[in-house]
Design an enzyme around this catalytic site. Structure first.
Site, short mmCIF file in Angstrom:
data_model
loop_
_atom_site.label_atom_id
_atom_site.label_comp_id
_atom_site.label_asym_id
_atom_site.label_seq_id
_atom_site.Cartn_x
_atom_site.Cartn_y
_atom_site.Cartn_z
N HIS A 311 0.85 -1.18 0.00
CA HIS A 311 0.00 0.00 0.00
C HIS A 311 0.88 1.23 0.00
CE1 HIS A 311 -3.14 2.82 1.20
NE2 HIS A 311 -3.98 1.91 0.73
N ASP A 369 -7.95 -5.52 0.19
CA ASP A 369 -8.47 -6.33 -0.91
C ASP A 369 -8.05 -7.79 -0.85
OD1 ASP A 369 -9.95 -4.42 -2.18
OD2 ASP A 369 -8.17 -3.53 -3.09
N1 CMC Z 1 4.08 -7.33 -4.89
C1 CMC Z 1 5.41 -7.32 -5.06
N2 CMC Z 1 6.21 -6.26 -4.88
C2 CMC Z 1 5.61 -5.12 -4.52
C3 CMC Z 1 4.23 -5.03 -4.33
C4 CMC Z 1 3.45 -6.18 -4.53
N3 CMC Z 1 2.11 -6.17 -4.35
N4 CMC Z 1 3.90 -3.77 -3.98
C5 CMC Z 1 5.06 -3.09 -3.96
N5 CMC Z 1 6.09 -3.90 -4.27
C6 CMC Z 1 7.52 -3.56 -4.30
C7 CMC Z 1 7.88 -2.76 -5.53
O1 CMC Z 1 8.27 -3.58 -6.60
C8 CMC Z 1 9.01 -1.90 -5.00
O2 CMC Z 1 10.15 -2.71 -4.93
P1 CMC Z 1 11.62 -2.06 -5.22
O3 CMC Z 1 11.83 -1.07 -4.11
O4 CMC Z 1 12.55 -3.22 -5.19
O5 CMC Z 1 11.52 -1.41 -6.57
C9 CMC Z 1 8.60 -1.61 -3.56
O6 CMC Z 1 7.76 -2.72 -3.18
C10 CMC Z 1 7.82 -0.30 -3.39
O7 CMC Z 1 6.73 -0.35 -4.28
P2 CMC Z 1 6.07 0.90 -4.99
O8 CMC Z 1 5.54 0.47 -6.32
O9 CMC Z 1 6.99 2.07 -4.94
O10 CMC Z 1 4.88 1.17 -4.03
P3 CMC Z 1 3.69 2.14 -4.33
O11 CMC Z 1 3.41 2.83 -3.06
O12 CMC Z 1 3.94 2.97 -5.53
O13 CMC Z 1 2.53 1.11 -4.70
C11 CMC Z 1 0.63 -0.24 -4.62
C12 CMC Z 1 1.46 0.82 -3.89
C13 CMC Z 1 -0.66 -0.51 -3.82
C14 CMC Z 1 0.22 0.28 -6.01
C15 CMC Z 1 1.46 -1.54 -4.75
O14 CMC Z 1 1.84 -2.01 -3.49
C16 CMC Z 1 0.74 -2.62 -5.54
O15 CMC Z 1 0.78 -2.62 -6.78
N6 CMC Z 1 0.04 -3.58 -4.83
C17 CMC Z 1 -0.71 -4.59 -5.50
C18 CMC Z 1 -2.05 -4.01 -5.93
C19 CMC Z 1 -2.99 -3.84 -4.75
O16 CMC Z 1 -3.17 -4.74 -3.93
N7 CMC Z 1 -3.66 -2.68 -4.70
C20 CMC Z 1 -4.67 -2.37 -3.70
C21 CMC Z 1 -4.27 -1.27 -2.79
S1 CMC Z 1 -5.38 -1.15 -1.38
C22 CMC Z 1 -6.91 -0.72 -2.07
C23 CMC Z 1 -6.90 0.61 -2.71
O17 CMC Z 1 -6.46 1.59 -2.10
O18 CMC Z 1 -7.39 0.72 -3.84
#
Ligand code: CMC
Length: 435
Positions: A311, A369
């Site tokens: 998240h 989720d």
């Molecule tokens: N699986 C694997 N790796 C992950 C994931 C994941 N679900 N989420 C983040 N990472 C890794 C990412 O690859 C990065 O690694 P590195 O530092 O080595 O490059 C690190 O963790 C930080 O990730 P980020 O992309 O900078 O994080 P963000 O804050 O931009 O993304 C997120 C947040 C929710 C988009 C992401 O965690 C994600 O895609 N999760 C899966 C989708 C999901 O479950 N979304 C629902 C969110 S809750 C409901 C809502 O608010 O809608």
């Protein structure tokens, strides 16, 4: 601006004599922010923050999240207490008005919402224009946007009464629009809302009932539905809420703004994640294949993510996920699903991920989720409806945030800046001279 200013941060441009003090603004709780509004005027520089991870775009009194501690408060009340003791419509009142209602305020509010559950009969015709296999989120975007063509009597955003009626209409009609999107997709007759039922019971009725059969609400499922709605009601300045605020900052009407929010929610990184979790679990198929899947997730070249994990704000267990997990067990027990392979897979996946250094180091925990899809599937909702349900619930948050913004005298049109990295000024090249 309603925070308190106290202290400052000094910014200096290296190698120049340009320096300024940025006032520090403090909210009731949470991080302080540096006020950069005068920075461009005084220093000639903007700030750079793609994804807005370090930018507060508004001040708000509605929802507070402490992502490190896993805390979520609505108007100060912990989500755990609201999910346990309140109802969705009471939470809607709280989000919109700032306080919990007393008994008579609650009665008036519930009646006010309930009398708007029907759709204008002409809206029925809209559904026939969609393909039967259309994704229900596509139908939602279209039909909700179209509401502004039907309710001209409440589109003056500067009129408090219009804002109130629009909020009632949106909260009341979204379940009807959502249920009809589903009925249309399976070719069953639309069920008209029943105002003798509670909000979650009526939603389950419009979704599950058919005119030829009696229908009785199951109290456990009604309670679970209400809890799912409460857990998704608001989550401060997430992508879809920021979309609603940005659209609303131009003076666009609330129906158009909520349609924009629905579009933004649709993506798999946001509201589409619950649908994506189920697809992922189906793809993994068996606990034995978890290690193979986890190694794909960790492989930087694969772009596979563990859906339902991670998240932008929570760097701890999402408090909503814990309640969702408990609700999941309650629903499966009620429905007599003792051995659900998807639940077993989710529990095992969660166990492994919570101990794997990749997830631990990145503070990736289950989000709301991770379990919601399993509950919704058990309750009979097809995966394509999951994000729609999220949209029904989040409409309350969107409209509360929109109302707060419109009522804030310091509100301005949202207009982010950029760093331009394209070509510098150059002369037009006639076609004959281009290589
Ligand atoms: N699986 C694997 N790796 C992950 C994931 C994941 N679900 N989420 C983040 N990472 C890794 C990412 O690859 C990065 O690694 P590195 O530092 O080595 O490059 C690190 O963790 C930080 O990730 P980020 O992309 O900078 O994080 P963000 O804050 O931009 O993304 C997120 C947040 C929710 C988009 C992401 O965690 C994600 O895609 N999760 C899966 C989708 C999901 O479950 N979304 C629902 C969110 S809750 C409901 C809502 O608010 O809608």
């Amino acid at each position: 601006m309603s925070g308190t200013a106290n202290g400052s941060v000094t910014v200096t441009i290296d190698g120049s004599n340009k320096s300024m003090k940025l006032p520090l603004i403090h909210g009731t709780i949470g991080h302080s922010v540096a006020d950069i509004r005068k920075m461009y005027g005084e220093m000639g520089i903007f700030t750079y923050d793609p994804g807005y991870g370090g930018t507060a775009a508004c001040d708000s009194k509605i929802t507070y999240i402490d992502g490190d501690e896993g805390i979520l408060l609505h108007r100060g009340y912990p989500i755990e207490q609201l999910a346990e003791q309140s109802t969705f419509l009471e939470v809607a009142y709280l989000l919109l008005n700032g306080e919990l209602p007393n008994a008579s305020e609650r009665k008036v509010f519930v009646q006010g919402v309930t009398m708007h559950t029907m759709l204008h009969e002409q809206i029925r015709a809209f559904y026939n224009g969609f393909r039967r296999d259309a994704h229900p989120m596509a139908v939602m975007c279209g039909v909700v946007g179209a509401l502004s063509a039907f309710y001209h009597d409440s589109l003056d955003i500067n009129d408090e009464q219009h804002r109130r009626i629009s909020a009632f209409r949106l909260i009341a009609k979204l379940p009807t629009i959502a249920a009809w999107a589903y009925k249309y997709s399976i070719g069953q007759p639309f069920m008209y809302p029943r105002n003798d039922l509670t909000y979650p019971a009526n939603f389950l009725y419009m979704f599950n009932a058919v005119p030829s059969e009696p229908w009785q609400p199951n109290p456990v499922l009604v309670r679970a539905m209400d809890r799912i709605l409460i857990l998704h009601a608001d989550h401060e300045q997430n992508a879809s809420t920021s979309t609603v605020r940005l659209a609303g900052s131009t003076g666009a009407n609330p129906f158009a703004c909520i349609a924009a929010g629905i579009a933004s929610l649709w993506g798999p990184a946001h509201g589409g994640a619950n649908e994506a979790v189920l697809k992922m679990l189906a793809e993994i198929g068996h606990v034995d294949r978890i290690p193979e899947f986890i190694s794909k997730v960790k492989d930087k070249n694969s772009s596979v993510r563990l859906m339902g994990f991670g998240h932008r704000v929570y760097k701890n267990y999402d408090p909503r996920a814990k309640i969702m997990q408990a609700t999941c067990h309650e629903v499966l027990r009620e429905l007599g699903i003792v051995d659900d392979p998807l639940l077993d897979l989710a529990v095992e996946l969660e166990k492994i991920a919570l101990h794997d250094p990749y997830f631990v180091e990145r503070k990736l925990y289950p989000n709301v989720d991770f379990y919601s899809g399993i509950i919704l599937k058990a309750m009979g909702f097809p995966t394509s409806m999951f994000t729609v349900l999220f949209a029904v619930a989040r409409t309350v948050g969107w409209i509360s945030q929109w109302k707060e913004m419109i009522e804030d005298p310091s509100q301005r049109i949202g207009r982010p800046r950029q760093i331009y990295t394209g070509p510098a000024k150059r002369d037009y090249v006639p076609l004959a001279e281009r290589s």
